[in-house]
Design a protein around this motif. Structure first.
Motif, PDB file in Angstrom:
ATOM      1  N   ILE A 493      38.287  46.665  23.982  1.00  0.00           N
ATOM      2  CA  ILE A 493      37.875  45.293  24.298  1.00  0.00           C
ATOM      3  C   ILE A 493      36.974  45.289  25.531  1.00  0.00           C
ATOM      4  CG2 ILE A 493      38.753  43.040  25.091  1.00  0.00           C
ATOM      5  CD1 ILE A 493      41.352  43.871  23.491  1.00  0.00           C
ATOM      6  N   ASP A 494      35.897  44.477  25.482  1.00  0.00           N
ATOM      7  CA  ASP A 494      34.969  44.426  26.613  1.00  0.00           C
ATOM      8  C   ASP A 494      35.192  43.205  27.478  1.00  0.00           C
ATOM      9  OD1 ASP A 494      32.887  46.605  25.659  1.00  0.00           O
ATOM     10  OD2 ASP A 494      33.394  45.363  23.920  1.00  0.00           O
ATOM     11  N   VAL A 495      35.487  42.080  26.803  1.00  0.00           N
ATOM     12  CA  VAL A 495      35.516  40.800  27.517  1.00  0.00           C
ATOM     13  C   VAL A 495      36.830  40.082  27.249  1.00  0.00           C
ATOM     14  CG1 VAL A 495      34.312  38.592  27.799  1.00  0.00           C
ATOM     15  CG2 VAL A 495      33.012  40.613  27.089  1.00  0.00           C
ATOM     16  N   VAL A 496      37.386  39.452  28.291  1.00  0.00           N
ATOM     17  CA  VAL A 496      38.563  38.604  28.087  1.00  0.00           C
ATOM     18  C   VAL A 496      38.165  37.182  28.475  1.00  0.00           C
ATOM     19  CG1 VAL A 496      40.933  38.129  28.806  1.00  0.00           C
ATOM     20  CG2 VAL A 496      40.163  40.498  28.554  1.00  0.00           C
ATOM     21  N   LYS A 497      38.336  36.242  27.519  1.00  0.00           N
ATOM     22  CA  LYS A 497      38.009  34.848  27.818  1.00  0.00           C
ATOM     23  C   LYS A 497      39.309  34.113  28.129  1.00  0.00           C
ATOM     24  CE  LYS A 497      34.558  32.803  25.793  1.00  0.00           C
ATOM     25  NZ  LYS A 497      33.695  32.155  24.774  1.00  0.00           N
ATOM     26  N   ILE A 498      39.377  33.589  29.360  1.00  0.00           N
ATOM     27  CA  ILE A 498      40.598  32.896  29.775  1.00  0.00           C
ATOM     28  C   ILE A 498      40.545  31.460  29.259  1.00  0.00           C
ATOM     29  CG2 ILE A 498      42.038  32.235  31.757  1.00  0.00           C
ATOM     30  CD1 ILE A 498      41.654  35.234  31.637  1.00  0.00           C
ATOM     31  N   MET A 522      44.739  41.204  36.699  1.00  0.00           N
ATOM     32  CA  MET A 522      45.116  42.107  35.621  1.00  0.00           C
ATOM     33  C   MET A 522      43.889  42.528  34.807  1.00  0.00           C
ATOM     34  SD  MET A 522      47.317  41.089  32.441  1.00  0.00           S
ATOM     35  CE  MET A 522      45.811  40.519  31.718  1.00  0.00           C
ATOM     36  N   VAL A 523      43.051  41.548  34.457  1.00  0.00           N
ATOM     37  CA  VAL A 523      41.870  41.865  33.644  1.00  0.00           C
ATOM     38  C   VAL A 523      40.930  42.785  34.431  1.00  0.00           C
ATOM     39  CG1 VAL A 523      39.876  40.896  32.439  1.00  0.00           C
ATOM     40  CG2 VAL A 523      42.066  39.711  32.348  1.00  0.00           C
ATOM     41  N   ARG A 524      40.831  42.546  35.728  1.00  0.00           N
ATOM     42  CA  ARG A 524      39.975  43.408  36.559  1.00  0.00           C
ATOM     43  C   ARG A 524      40.511  44.834  36.565  1.00  0.00           C
ATOM     44  NH1 ARG A 524      38.829  39.269  40.824  1.00  0.00           N
ATOM     45  NH2 ARG A 524      36.971  38.276  39.965  1.00  0.00           N
ATOM     46  N   ASN A 525      41.841  44.940  36.685  1.00  0.00           N
ATOM     47  CA  ASN A 525      42.448  46.276  36.696  1.00  0.00           C
ATOM     48  C   ASN A 525      42.186  47.020  35.394  1.00  0.00           C
ATOM     49  OD1 ASN A 525      43.405  45.988  39.241  1.00  0.00           O
ATOM     50  ND2 ASN A 525      45.437  45.239  38.593  1.00  0.00           N
ATOM     51  N   LEU A 526      42.081  46.260  34.313  1.00  0.00           N
ATOM     52  CA  LEU A 526      41.794  46.897  33.020  1.00  0.00           C
ATOM     53  C   LEU A 526      40.297  47.179  32.865  1.00  0.00           C
ATOM     54  CD1 LEU A 526      44.118  44.751  30.693  1.00  0.00           C
ATOM     55  CD2 LEU A 526      44.430  47.139  31.299  1.00  0.00           C
ATOM     56  N   LEU A 530      35.279  39.189  32.509  1.00  0.00           N
ATOM     57  CA  LEU A 530      36.090  37.987  32.456  1.00  0.00           C
ATOM     58  C   LEU A 530      35.172  36.783  32.230  1.00  0.00           C
ATOM     59  CD1 LEU A 530      39.138  37.630  33.245  1.00  0.00           C
ATOM     60  CD2 LEU A 530      38.319  36.990  35.499  1.00  0.00           C
ATOM     61  N   ILE A 531      35.546  35.915  31.306  1.00  0.00           N
ATOM     62  CA  ILE A 531      34.818  34.640  31.183  1.00  0.00           C
ATOM     63  C   ILE A 531      35.854  33.533  31.298  1.00  0.00           C
ATOM     64  CG2 ILE A 531      33.450  33.133  29.674  1.00  0.00           C
ATOM     65  CD1 ILE A 531      32.219  35.602  28.400  1.00  0.00           C
ATOM     66  N   ILE A 532      35.558  32.539  32.131  1.00  0.00           N
ATOM     67  CA  ILE A 532      36.493  31.420  32.264  1.00  0.00           C
ATOM     68  C   ILE A 532      35.941  30.254  31.431  1.00  0.00           C
ATOM     69  CG2 ILE A 532      37.776  29.955  33.871  1.00  0.00           C
ATOM     70  CD1 ILE A 532      38.173  32.885  34.561  1.00  0.00           C
ATOM     71  N   GLU A 533      36.779  29.770  30.513  1.00  0.00           N
ATOM     72  CA  GLU A 533      36.350  28.687  29.610  1.00  0.00           C
ATOM     73  C   GLU A 533      36.843  27.335  30.116  1.00  0.00           C
ATOM     74  OE1 GLU A 533      36.467  29.703  25.126  1.00  0.00           O
ATOM     75  OE2 GLU A 533      38.395  30.287  25.940  1.00  0.00           O
ATOM     76  N   GLY A 534      36.183  26.292  29.678  1.00  0.00           N
ATOM     77  CA  GLY A 534      36.690  24.936  29.898  1.00  0.00           C
ATOM     78  C   GLY A 534      36.582  24.457  31.334  1.00  0.00           C
ATOM     79  N   VAL A 535      35.588  24.960  32.065  1.00  0.00           N
ATOM     80  CA  VAL A 535      35.424  24.519  33.456  1.00  0.00           C
ATOM     81  C   VAL A 535      34.729  23.155  33.446  1.00  0.00           C
ATOM     82  CG1 VAL A 535      34.432  25.088  35.710  1.00  0.00           C
ATOM     83  CG2 VAL A 535      35.303  26.906  34.222  1.00  0.00           C
ATOM     84  N   GLU A 536      35.413  22.152  34.006  1.00  0.00           N
ATOM     85  CA  GLU A 536      34.884  20.780  33.921  1.00  0.00           C
ATOM     86  C   GLU A 536      34.542  20.183  35.275  1.00  0.00           C
ATOM     87  OE1 GLU A 536      37.738  18.511  31.691  1.00  0.00           O
ATOM     88  OE2 GLU A 536      37.179  19.450  29.805  1.00  0.00           O
ATOM     89  N   THR A 537      35.134  20.732  36.353  1.00  0.00           N
ATOM     90  CA  THR A 537      34.899  20.095  37.664  1.00  0.00           C
ATOM     91  C   THR A 537      34.367  21.111  38.670  1.00  0.00           C
ATOM     92  OG1 THR A 537      37.084  20.636  38.522  1.00  0.00           O
ATOM     93  CG2 THR A 537      36.907  18.580  37.282  1.00  0.00           C
ATOM     94  N   SER A 546      35.571  31.429  44.561  1.00  0.00           N
ATOM     95  CA  SER A 546      36.301  32.056  45.667  1.00  0.00           C
ATOM     96  C   SER A 546      37.108  33.260  45.184  1.00  0.00           C
ATOM     97  CB  SER A 546      37.231  31.036  46.341  1.00  0.00           C
ATOM     98  OG  SER A 546      38.346  30.798  45.498  1.00  0.00           O
ATOM     99  N   ARG A 547      37.408  33.299  43.895  1.00  0.00           N
ATOM    100  CA  ARG A 547      38.143  34.441  43.326  1.00  0.00           C
ATOM    101  C   ARG A 547      37.181  35.465  42.704  1.00  0.00           C
ATOM    102  NH1 ARG A 547      41.115  32.188  45.954  1.00  0.00           N
ATOM    103  NH2 ARG A 547      43.328  31.755  45.706  1.00  0.00           N
ATOM    104  N   GLY A 548      35.908  35.251  42.901  1.00  0.00           N
ATOM    105  CA  GLY A 548      34.921  36.218  42.408  1.00  0.00           C
ATOM    106  C   GLY A 548      34.660  36.117  40.916  1.00  0.00           C
ATOM    107  N   CYS A 549      35.050  34.969  40.295  1.00  0.00           N
ATOM    108  CA  CYS A 549      34.786  34.811  38.860  1.00  0.00           C
ATOM    109  C   CYS A 549      33.435  34.130  38.687  1.00  0.00           C
ATOM    110  CB  CYS A 549      35.861  33.941  38.202  1.00  0.00           C
ATOM    111  SG  CYS A 549      37.453  34.708  38.241  1.00  0.00           S
ATOM    112  N   HIS A 550      32.524  34.803  38.037  1.00  0.00           N
ATOM    113  CA  HIS A 550      31.172  34.246  37.936  1.00  0.00           C
ATOM    114  C   HIS A 550      30.736  33.905  36.524  1.00  0.00           C
ATOM    115  CE1 HIS A 550      30.724  34.828  42.153  1.00  0.00           C
ATOM    116  NE2 HIS A 550      31.076  36.114  42.044  1.00  0.00           N
ATOM    117  N   ALA A 551      31.457  34.408  35.517  1.00  0.00           N
ATOM    118  CA  ALA A 551      31.062  34.080  34.134  1.00  0.00           C
ATOM    119  C   ALA A 551      31.807  32.820  33.717  1.00  0.00           C
ATOM    120  CB  ALA A 551      31.394  35.232  33.203  1.00  0.00           C
TER     121      ALA A 551
END
Ligand code: C2E
Ligand code: CA
Ligand code: CA
Length: 574
Positions: A493-498, A522-526, A530-537, A546-551
């Motif tokens: 697996i390459d990408v985990v979508k939260i 955890m995903v970083r350790n693997l 990482l892609i974060i879905e559903g960002v609305e605000t 601030s947590r270094g998540c950019h996707a």
């Protein structure tokens, strides 16, 4: 034909009935036959007093000759045949010379024995009336018949009634017009067990399940095995929904602890559909189909049990209608794709697009993929839909590349059943990508966690084939399904979508923030993206930055856009 009188010397009663001493000319052959005859023979006079019996009769009934001779015929099998029986025979005999029928005799030890009885009447001039009764022992024949009945009516693996006997019992219960519940229970995952294990394992599970269920049932309740992994329960005296629900819960309790098989321990699960009698239709067949409907729906919703309701059938009919409409939709271009940009906030550009399917129904308007994708999966249309989607997404990406957006990747959703039906080398999809003039590197396939649980070896092979060719594999909606870390680690697996469920309460709720932090680490350790879905605000975005998540994907940046709206959006954001 020899008459009773001919044999009189062989079984002459001691003192009681006068015997006609006409045996002088008795043929030695007849005497031998009398002794060796397999059929039991009894002779009596006009008053039904026994005058003769042969050895076979003694063997059959357990009485000695002495105990019978001179007694009335019904002395030894009292209770089994009434006076009426003798009257019927005598009436029949007055119209002909013989009567034949099946009867039950009673032995001296009181055990019953089935026999074919033939009665003849001898009445010649100058000789008193005599009855000759010949009994053919039917024990073996009856046993064979019963064995055959058992084979027709019982399941040999569990010794439970089978579908035939169950249907007869159901019909009889319906005729009685009393309240009862019908439950149909289906074991989950038996197909996989039969494929992945020896068939004996499947058989053993079926046997243990049937015992567990039986142990929880009352003496008047019927449990039947009506199919490979399907059981039916008929429970008389279920007067209301509440009672039946308690019963159903108790039955499902059978699956709460593991099954100890000869070589291993295994957990099993099941689904159950319940229908109550009396019901509107007043038909056993409809009642059964109601229970099966409820079972189907319970399985579809992944819940342990469900009661049949009118709405359930209507929903099913609606789904059937939607299935038909979906076929038309594909032909008549009611289906389209929209694209949601996925941003890399560090690079400040759109790096990926997620292709999302849309259905514009001519009467019902927009139908959500959450509603029609499961229907397409159920009826086997998902492959067609998926192939169309991949082709369309590739066509549009090709157009975008020609417009200068050459580093964009396209993410396409793949349903589990769709993924499972492609070749192990994923040729169909790779060919489509290449035929559209794209490189496999341009495409990300989004799959869900459920895929990692089923057919693991084959799915791993398909994933590996796609990856080897250059495609990326993303796990969609991470955290909403099985979320097994060990699975994540062992699959290519390459990408985990939260999933957006993990984002909606941040940054206000500390617990949610901690949970999200844990998943991110955890995903970083693997070493996966990482892609974060559903960002609305913007508050959510700030927290993620601030947590270094950019996707990032979500309405904050953009809703899914039609191709025509997407081009200016991308031009503006470049
Ligand atoms: P998904 O793959 O998780 O897709 C993301 C869903 O979240 C999309 O819903 C999208 O419109 C929505 N979404 C995106 N950003 C936000 C946001 O900020 N807030 C909220 N509340 N929602 C957001 P959509 O398009 O209705 O798709 C629903 C699901 O249908 C998808 O979930 C996916 O599982 C399935 N689906 C969509 N298109 C396809 C397809 O072509 N093939 C297959 N197999 N499944 C598809
Ligand atoms: Ca998705
Ligand atoms: Ca998702």
């Amino acid at each position: 034909m020899a008459t009773a009188r001919d044999y009189s010397q062989l079984s002459e009663p001691k003192n009681k009935t006068p015997v006609h001493n006409e045996t002088k000319g008795l043929d030695a052959h007849l005497a031998s036959i009398w002794h060796h005859l397999h059929d039991a023979v009894l002779i009596c006079d006009a008053s039904l007093n026994v005058t003769h019996t042969n050895p076979a009769f003694e063997l059959l009934t357990g009485y000695t000759r002495e105990e019978l001779l001179g007694h009335r015929i019904d002395f030894w099998h009292k209770g089994l045949m009434n006076e009426r029986f003798y009257q019927d025979i005598s009436k029949a005999l007055s119209q002909g010379s013989q009567w034949q029928g099946e009867i039950w005799l009673r032995r001296k030890d009181r055990s019953p024995v089935p026999a074919l009885l033939t009665v003849c009447m001898e009445s010649r001039l100058k000789t008193p009336l005599t009855y000759v009764a010949i009994f053919k022992d039917l024990t073996l024949q009856k046993e064979a018949e019963m064995r055959l009945q058992d084979r027709i009516h019982y399941d040999s693996l569990t010794e439970l009634p089978n579908r035939i006997l169950f249907s007869q019992y159901l019909a009889r219960l319906c005729e009685c017009q009393s309240d009862f519940a019908l439950m149909v229970l289906d074991l989950r995952g038996m197909k996989a067990i039969n494929i992945n294990h020896h068939h004996d394992t499947g058989d053993e599970i079926i046997r243990v399940v049937s015992k567990r269920l039986r142990n929880r049932m009352g003496p008047d309740d019927l449990l039947a095995r009506i199919g490979g992994d399907e059981f039916a329960l008929l429970i008389p005296g279920m007067h209301n929904h509440w009672m039946a629900e308690q019963y159903a819960k108790n039955m499902m309790g059978c699956f709460e602890w593991p099954f100890q098989l000869s070589h291993q321990q295994m957990y099993m699960s099941a689904a159950m559909g319940v229908a109550m009698w009396p019901c509107n239709s007043n038909s056993p067949d409809v009642l059964f189909s109601d229970a099966e409907h409820a079972l189907f729906e319970a399985k579809r919703q992944h819940i342990p049990y469900l009661f049949f309701t009118k709405e359930l059938r209507e929903n099913q009919q609606n789904r059937n209608q939607l299935q038909q409409d979906l076929v038309t939709a594909l032909k008549e271009n009611q289906i389209s794709l929209v694209y949601q940009p996925i941003w890399n906030t560090a690079l400040q550009q759109v790096t990926k697009l997620e292709a999302l399917i849309r259905w514009q129904h001519p009467e019902k308007g927009n139908i959500s993929p959450l509603d029609f994708i499961p229907i397409a999966e159920e009826c086997g249309l998902i492959q067609l839909l998926g192939q169309w989607g991949l082709l369309q997404a590739c066509t549009d990406l090709n157009k975008l590349k020609k417009l200068g957006f050459d580093s964009l990747q396209m993410s396409v959703n793949r349903s589990t059943p769709e993924f499972q039906t492609i070749d192990l080398d994923a040729k169909e999809w790779l060919m489509t990508i290449q035929d559209m003039g794209l490189s496999p590197r341009d495409i990300v396939f989004e799959i869900t966690e459920s895929l990692l649980m089923a057919n693991q070896t084959e799915n791993r092979q398909r994933m590996q084939a796609l990856r080897d060719a250059g495609c990326q594999i993303a796990i969609d909606d991470f955290g909403t399904g099985y979320s097994s870390l060990s699975y994540l680690r062992t699959f290519p697996i390459d990408v985990v979508k939260i999933d957006k469920a993990f984002i909606c309460h941040i940054p206000d709720e500390t617990q949610e923030c901690l949970l999200l932090d844990g998943i991110i680490n955890m995903v970083r350790n693997l070493e996966m993206q990482l892609i974060i879905e559903g960002v609305e605000t913007s508050a959510q975005l700030d927290y993620l930055q601030s947590r270094g998540c950019h996707a990032i994907q979500g309405y904050l940046f953009s809703r899914p856009l039609s191709f025509d709206a997407l081009v200016p959006y991308l031009q503006k954001s470049q």
